[in-house]
Enzyme design. Sequence first.
Site, PDB file in Angstrom:
ATOM      1  CG  ASP A  86       5.660   0.729   9.332  1.00  7.77           C
ATOM      2  OD1 ASP A  86       5.549   1.037   8.140  1.00  7.77           O
ATOM      3  OD2 ASP A  86       5.589   1.558  10.255  1.00  7.77           O
ATOM      4  CB  CYS A 128      -0.934   5.091  12.602  1.00  8.04           C
ATOM      5  SG  CYS A 128      -1.504   3.764  11.556  1.00  8.04           S
ATOM      6  CB  VAL A 159      11.055   5.760  12.955  1.00  9.98           C
ATOM      7  CG1 VAL A 159      10.172   6.529  11.980  1.00  9.98           C
ATOM      8  CG2 VAL A 159      12.237   5.133  12.236  1.00  9.98           C
ATOM      9  NE  ARG A 164      -5.432   3.387   8.415  1.00 10.39           N
ATOM     10  CZ  ARG A 164      -4.701   4.389   8.928  1.00 10.39           C
ATOM     11  NH1 ARG A 164      -4.824   4.736  10.194  1.00 10.39           N
ATOM     12  NH2 ARG A 164      -3.841   5.048   8.179  1.00 10.39           N
ATOM     13  CE  LYS A 177      -0.770   0.912   4.900  1.00 11.88           C
ATOM     14  NZ  LYS A 177      -0.367   2.308   5.103  1.00 11.88           N
ATOM     15  CG  ASN A 178       2.969   2.541   3.271  1.00 17.80           C
ATOM     16  OD1 ASN A 178       1.784   2.877   3.218  1.00 17.80           O
ATOM     17  ND2 ASN A 178       3.579   2.296   4.406  1.00 17.80           N
ATOM     18  NE  ARG A 213       3.102   9.625  11.083  1.00 17.57           N
ATOM     19  CZ  ARG A 213       2.470   8.618  10.479  1.00 17.57           C
ATOM     20  NH1 ARG A 213       1.443   8.067  11.030  1.00 17.57           N
ATOM     21  NH2 ARG A 213       2.882   8.194   9.305  1.00 17.57           N
ATOM     22  NE  ARG A 242       3.009  11.661   7.260  1.00 17.66           N
ATOM     23  CZ  ARG A 242       3.301  12.828   7.827  1.00 17.66           C
ATOM     24  NH1 ARG A 242       2.394  13.486   8.497  1.00 17.66           N
ATOM     25  NH2 ARG A 242       4.500  13.336   7.709  1.00 17.66           N
TER      26      ARG A 242
END
Length: 424
Positions: free
Chosen positions: A303, A115, A325, A396, A19-20, A120, A91
């Site tokens: 992640d 998230c 991160v 998601r 997805k990213n 962010r 995002r």
Amino acid sequence: MVYILKSILEGEVQISGAKNAFFPAVGAGIALGAKKIVIRNVPKVRDIQVMLEIISKIGGEYSVRDDNEVSIYMEKITPERIDQETFSKIRGGVVIFGAVLSRIGRSYIPFPGGCKIGKRPIDQHIKAARELGFSVEESPEGVKAYGEIKNKKISFDIKTVTGTENAILMSLKSKNLIEIENHAKEPEVRELMKYLEKHGVRFLETEDKLFIDPRNVETPDEVEFELIPDRIEAGTFLIGTAATGGNTKIKNVNPEHLKIVIEKLQEAGARIKIGKDEIEIEGEKEYDPLYVIADSYPDFPTDLQPQLTVMLLKSKGKSVIEERVFPERTNHVYELRKMGADIEISGNKIIIYPSRLKGGTFVEAKDLRSTASLVIAGLIADGEPTLIKNFEIIERGYERFLEKIRKLGANIQRDSFFISQLTM
Ligand code: EPZ
């Protein structure tokens, strides 16, 4: 809401598209001026659906085929039409900022969401646009950019994935070479470079600099991209198998994107066989403790930090994960403690001691990856089922998650029947 009983993951699972990588693919198509953007291997997950809503809000249309091919049609773009409510659901939409700026010379985005793992902010995205020479105006609602590229260099204070993607996208109209210092090197960023190389853009990468030569960029009417496999979905199933002491073959992956994850799982004691586009893992009952640094690629991915936290409860001694991160990425720790996990948080370090998890507990999912972490916790907890509230968040970012993990043997049900059986 789901309940989960102790299970061992065994068998084969097919990994979906990343997805990213979808967001930069859309960004590339928009920035190149394409009227039709065809993207293959797109996972059917909620974040993608929201991105398509954002596309239609700014003037695009789209169609989604059963075979995971998405076509987007962009003629006239009106960025000002995007609303805060839709935009702040994810995002990834933030790449619209740089893409539209390249396409029509002006751009607007509300502040993005994503998230709940820290602030962010987008200060680095704004910095990149200003350093290139664009005029950027911030208001309480969002950010507007316009003007031309007057400079040749961007330097990031920190490595940012979508910040780097935006910097690349907003550079495409430059008449000069552009230098980006301290760029992110995630595979999804590399994919954006590949999408653009297909259309005349040249890149040169050194240790901490990325040079872009957009002077021969094409303006294709139509572009076609294929998404890479989702390394985080693959990593989630690898770690879940290791945690349950199972044995699975993860198919349709790029092992190169999981190098550090494989190394760390092997260091802990899991046995891993690597094929061209598949990884087979055989778990253990318990593991050697690890010290892991979660940081920008090629370090261990943040992640997968929540998922690894659960697996390390099965190590023979104290393990530490240093989260560089998103230091606030600890939602899962508070929930795991309710199940008996002995985990300390000290600054940005998560300190994990050997502990058994007990079922019959009611835990709450707060963000995408902590939901995956709680599922793994439910799979290894003793006794009664574990109940996960807000489990739906998993949709998601994980395509057909329930179907895939049940096929591997997980006893996970949506049925509310079991709730009545629980001793609360
Ligand atoms: C991308 O988010 C991913 N999302 C995230 O995946 C992933 O966790 C993250 O990269 C790190 O790998 C997408 O690609 C859509 P960052 P991104 O900018 O780009 C700070 C998931 O689960 N920062 O690399 O938003 C930021 O607060 C999601 O799929 C600034 O301070 O992350 C963070 O601490 C979760 N100012 C760090 O940098 C900025 O302008 C890295 O963030 C930008 C970022």
